[in-house]
Write a protein that holds these residues in place. Structure first.
Motif, short mmCIF file in Angstrom:
data_model
loop_
_atom_site.label_atom_id
_atom_site.label_comp_id
_atom_site.label_asym_id
_atom_site.label_seq_id
_atom_site.Cartn_x
_atom_site.Cartn_y
_atom_site.Cartn_z
N MET A 1 0.86 -1.20 0.00
CA MET A 1 0.00 0.00 0.00
C MET A 1 0.89 1.25 0.00
N THR A 2 0.50 2.25 -0.75
CA THR A 2 1.32 3.47 -0.77
C THR A 2 0.91 4.38 0.38
N PRO A 3 1.87 5.00 1.01
CA PRO A 3 1.57 5.88 2.13
C PRO A 3 0.76 7.08 1.65
N ILE A 4 -0.15 7.54 2.49
CA ILE A 4 -0.90 8.76 2.19
C ILE A 4 -0.07 9.97 2.58
N PHE A 5 0.74 9.79 3.61
CA PHE A 5 1.55 10.91 4.10
C PHE A 5 2.89 10.39 4.57
N GLU A 6 3.94 11.13 4.23
CA GLU A 6 5.27 10.76 4.69
C GLU A 6 6.03 11.99 5.17
N ALA A 7 6.80 11.81 6.21
CA ALA A 7 7.75 12.84 6.64
C ALA A 7 9.12 12.19 6.53
N LYS A 8 10.04 12.88 5.85
CA LYS A 8 11.36 12.28 5.61
C LYS A 8 12.46 13.19 6.12
N GLY A 9 13.29 12.64 6.98
CA GLY A 9 14.47 13.37 7.44
C GLY A 9 14.14 14.70 8.08
N ILE A 10 13.05 14.74 8.84
CA ILE A 10 12.63 16.02 9.41
C ILE A 10 13.55 16.43 10.55
N GLN A 11 14.11 17.63 10.40
CA GLN A 11 14.89 18.21 11.49
C GLN A 11 14.20 19.48 11.95
N LYS A 12 14.28 19.72 13.24
CA LYS A 12 13.73 20.97 13.75
C LYS A 12 14.65 21.47 14.86
N ALA A 13 15.22 22.63 14.64
CA ALA A 13 16.11 23.21 15.65
C ALA A 13 15.41 24.37 16.32
N PHE A 14 15.47 24.39 17.63
CA PHE A 14 15.06 25.57 18.39
C PHE A 14 16.34 26.16 18.96
N PRO A 15 16.32 27.45 19.29
CA PRO A 15 17.53 28.04 19.85
C PRO A 15 18.08 27.19 20.98
N GLY A 16 19.28 26.68 20.80
CA GLY A 16 19.93 25.94 21.88
C GLY A 16 19.63 24.46 21.93
N VAL A 17 18.68 23.99 21.15
CA VAL A 17 18.37 22.56 21.21
C VAL A 17 17.84 22.07 19.87
N MET A 18 18.25 20.85 19.55
CA MET A 18 17.80 20.19 18.33
C MET A 18 16.66 19.27 18.74
N ALA A 19 15.42 19.68 18.46
CA ALA A 19 14.28 18.89 18.94
C ALA A 19 14.06 17.66 18.07
#
Lengths: 505, 320
Positions: free
Chosen positions: A1-19
């Protein structure tokens, strides 16, 4: 089955921390997907990236295989991604119907609102949840559980293709939860892709057919089927394997006197029959999953909530601690909050002011006057000892890294001369290097005679630092064991105690 | 009994009761109070003060404050009078331009609050000084006397009996505001943003646009009030607006507005204006020292805030 939604390699940086450090998530249509992880693992951040609240620092979102970008929540809503956030997002003075449809009203400014129509259409979604509420009722008149259900009705009304539920059952009763699960199953059968975040693993196993586990901002497992995954596997993935555990060393404090003791303590927050004891210079770990009542126990010991039964002893003498003020100044108990940004520090104030807060009273002159010089003399040795890296004492605390902020929180209690320090989740949002340093620091403090009650959901951390581990669940103590510093045997023993409670509770 | 308790929970019931009582008591003590002349004076005060109160109320609704209400009103007032005297503009275009100036001043407040993230209190404190400075720069602190006869006539004319024409724009603004906050999405957005801007954003409401719109409306209403004052005084005084600040907060607070945002009542605010006007008028009628008016106004605000707090506790209990 093909995915309806994918997140790939998501990075999120906040000041001072890599969430988020490169997280992947893949959702299939017609499935209920569990998103698991302990506090601080990055679940809520990921949800906020998916729903357009945050923009990812790197990585791509794919909807039906097409790259998608959500600049704000509206974009995500328009693309059929709905969410029930963890925090309440209702407008208390607005009616139930208006709360449910505010998203849809949001597209125009001047078309008059047709309340009769809103009420009629709201009825449909309330009926789906078998909620017997007049849609015209202001939300402020509902119980907390019903507010939660209204939020779910609101998400249903969007008829989303992807629906994220962030701890939807936190304030629901068992029967309300069952009702919710029926709806979740119906939506799933209709082809909706649901994401379910919960700390209650029983629920996850009941309702979810796929799972992604996050730990420390990264995938502890990629999106996979729940088939063959046991509760034990989930817990194992959530709390992780030992990393750099070597620093542990045996410390014998059995000859030392007891500093803090609890016998059969119950509290107004719901603790029952809690007993534990901390000796001089001992590090006692308080372990449990989120919601086990550990922070609440700390706050009860400190007099923020009432102890309703049993005995609390300080230095062997029964005491009644009525306020935090008393806990600090009379009994020498300090608390390093898990939420250093809002409870632990005054971010807009200088390093010096933060470190000096608890001792202002002690330092005050005849008229209660304080001089910076006096405060500096009192706190500087501790800031030096903890190697707080700051350009100057006048620097505002908000500009320091998470690790240095944490050091200030500890330094201020040392300066205040507390004898027992309750440290709550000290390494949330702190990188690994600082974490190791912090562990060394806790051990050093203990060696010098400060008793420590360490609350953490990070099992490797617990095993690296504690002398003894007390396991809590459901506001009770479910077991106690000595720490041998061996990850495999201790983690198994701790997990057994969590399993026990899992099957009992 | 239950009906009374339900009534007491509405915002307008308390102020209405107070209004009726005040009229009855003062009317029985002073025959002049209900004379047509006195009623006309009361209504003239209400016409202007209601707009001032609404200009603040709409900002209270989004959980902010606008200290520059008076400065905007003053700037619009002298612009209106100045454009007629210096440029010889007819009254209507001059009034429209003055309204646009007020609107722009308000929008500037909103934009500054939004892009700087600094609290509206500080921003409007600064713009208060700027708008007032521009006012004094233009007028050199001298009034414009050249107000056309048509404007003066409008300021003095009555529709029926003691009801002045000046009340007409105020009534129109009241109805429009009432409808907007009740029925129009933009009004609901304003209340939603004031109630919980985070949740409003998550619901797809543009918080920034809503804040700017609210400030724009505030500026527009302040300008309208300034124009009416020019018509009433028949000159363009540079000092118009200087004493609006306390007044602008008093009526919304008496009307049960929650200063933290998210809840205001147009009807109750209007009644708040009436109460303040009646008390002010009564002090004049009984020839009590006018300085006492300030003291009474302050006491009234304190009492209203206290009552609101009690009421909030009652509603919280009622919901359990």
């Amino acid at each position: 089955m093909t995915p309806i939604f994918e997140a790939k390699g998501i990075q999120k940086a906040f000041p001072g921390v890599m969430a988020l450090k490169g997280v992947t998530l893949s959702l299939l249509p017609g499935s209920v997907h569990a998103l698991l992880g302990e506090n601080g693992a990055g679940k809520s951040t990921l949800i906020k990236v998916i729903t357009g609240v945050h923009q990812p620092t790197a990585g791509t979102l794919l909807l039906d295989g097409q790259q998608a970008q959500f600049h704000n929540p509206r974009d995500a809503i328009a693309k059929g991604i709905g969410v029930v956030h963890q925090e309440r997002n209702l407008f208390p003075r607005f009616s139930v119907a208006e709360n449910i449809f505010l998203e849809q009203i949001g597209s125009s400014y001047l078309t008059p609102v047709d309340y009769a129509r809103l009420n009629r259409e709201a009825r449909r979604w309330l009926d789906a949840l078998e909620l017997d509420i007049d849609p015209a009722t202001p939300v402020s008149e509902l119980s907390v559980a019903r507010m939660q259900l209204v939020e779910i009705a609101k998400a249903l009304s969007l008829q989303s293709r992807v629906l994220l539920l962030d701890e939807p059952t936190a304030s629901l009763t068992t029967s309300e939860t069952d009702r919710l699960f029926q709806i979740v199953r119906r939506l799933r059968d209709d082809g909706t892709s649901l994401v379910f975040v919960s700390h209650k693993l029983e629920e996850v196993q009941e309702i979810c057919d796929r799972v992604t586990v996050l730990r420390d901002g990264a995938n502890a497992c990629d999106s996979r089927s729940m088939e063959g995954v046991t509760r034990h596997d989930l817990v194992q993935m959530m709390i992780g394997r030992a990393e750099g555990e070597g620093a542990w060393r045996a410390r014998d404090t059995s000859a030392q006197p007891e500093v803090l003791g609890l016998s059969g303590v119950s509290t107004e927050l719901g603790h029952r029959d809690v007993s534990l004891s901390v000796r001089k210079g001992e590090i006692v770990g308080l372990y449990g999953l989120v919601g086990a009542g550990r922070t609440e126990l700390a706050k009860s010991i400190l007099g923020q909530s009432a102890v309703t039964g049993g005995e609390v002893r300080v230095d062997g003498k029964p005491v009644r601690i009525r306020s935090v003020f008393e806990a600090i100044h009379t009994h020498g108990l300090g608390y390093v909050s898990e939420d250093r940004k809002t409870e632990g520090l005054i971010l807009q104030h200088s390093v010096l002011a933060n470190a000096g807060v608890p001792i202002w009273r002690k330092l005050g002159g005849a008229l209660g006057t304080l001089t910076d010089g006096k405060i500096r003399d009192a706190v500087l040795p501790y800031l030096r000892k903890l190697e707080v890296k700051t350009p100057s004492l006048a620097q505002t605390a908000a500009n320091l890294s998470g690790g240095n902020q944490q050091k200030i929180s500890v330094a201020k209690w040392l300066a205040a001369g507390v004898r027992l320090l309750i440290v709550d989740e000290p390494s949330v949002g702190i990188d690994i290097k600082t974490k190791a340093y912090l562990h060394e620091l806790l051990r050093e403090l203990a060696d010098n005679g400060t008793s420590i009650l360490l609350i953490t959901s990070d099992l490797p951390e617990m095993i690296a630092v504690a002398d003894r581990i007390v396991v809590m669940d459901g506001y009770r103590v479910t077991g106690e064991l000595p720490n041998t510093g061996e990850y495999d045997s201790v983690s198994r023993a701790v997990m057994d105690r969590i399993h026990d409670m899992g099957e009992v509770g | 009994m239950q009906q009374i308790s339900r009534l007491s929970r509405t915002d307008w019931f308390g102020p209405l009761l107070a209004t009726v009582l005040a009229i009855a008591i003062i009317g029985s003590l002073s025959k002049n109070f209900l004379s047509p002349y006195n009623i006309q004076i009361l209504l003239l005060a209400i016409a202007v003060n209601a707009l001032i109160a609404f200009a603040q109320m709409i900002i209270i609704a989004i959980g902010q404050m606008n200290l520059s209400v008076g400065a905007i009103g003053g700037l619009a007032a002298i612009s209106f009078a100045g454009m007629m005297e210096v440029w010889g503009l007819p009254a209507l275009p001059a009034a429209l331009l003055a309204l646009v100036i007020g609107l722009l001043c308000g929008v500037l407040n909103g934009v500054l609050v939004r892009i700087t993230g600094i609290s509206a209190f500080v921003i409007t404190l600064a713009t208060l000084s700027i708008y007032k400075g521009i006012n004094l720069g233009i007028t050199e602190a001298q009034p414009f006397y050249g107000v056309p006869a048509a404007v003066k006539a409008f300021g003095a004319a009555t529709i029926l009996g003691p009801i002045p024409w000046l009340l007409a724009p105020t009534i129109a603004a009241t109805v429009a505001l009432w409808y907007m906050l009740r029925r129009l999405p933009v009004g609901r957005f304003i209340l939603a943003v004031g109630s919980n801007d985070h949740a409003a954003g998550l619901s797809g409401i543009s918080v920034g646009a809503t804040v700017v719109i609210a400030h724009g409306i505030s500026g527009f209403l302040a300008a309208l009030a300034g124009i009416l004052v020019v018509a009433r005084l028949q000159i363009g005084q540079p000092s118009i607006g200087d004493d609006w600040l306390i007044l602008s907060f008093a009526a919304p607070v008496i009307g049960g507005a929650v200063l933290a945002g998210g809840h205001v009542s147009v009807t109750a605010t209007a009644l708040g204006v009436v109460i303040v006007a009646i008390i002010t008028q009564a002090l004049v009628l009984f020839s009590i020292d006018p300085f006492l008016v300030q003291v009474v106004l302050g006491a009234l605000i304190l009492a209203a805030v206290g009552l609101n707090k009690l009421r909030a506790r009652d509603t919280a209990k009622g919901s359990l």
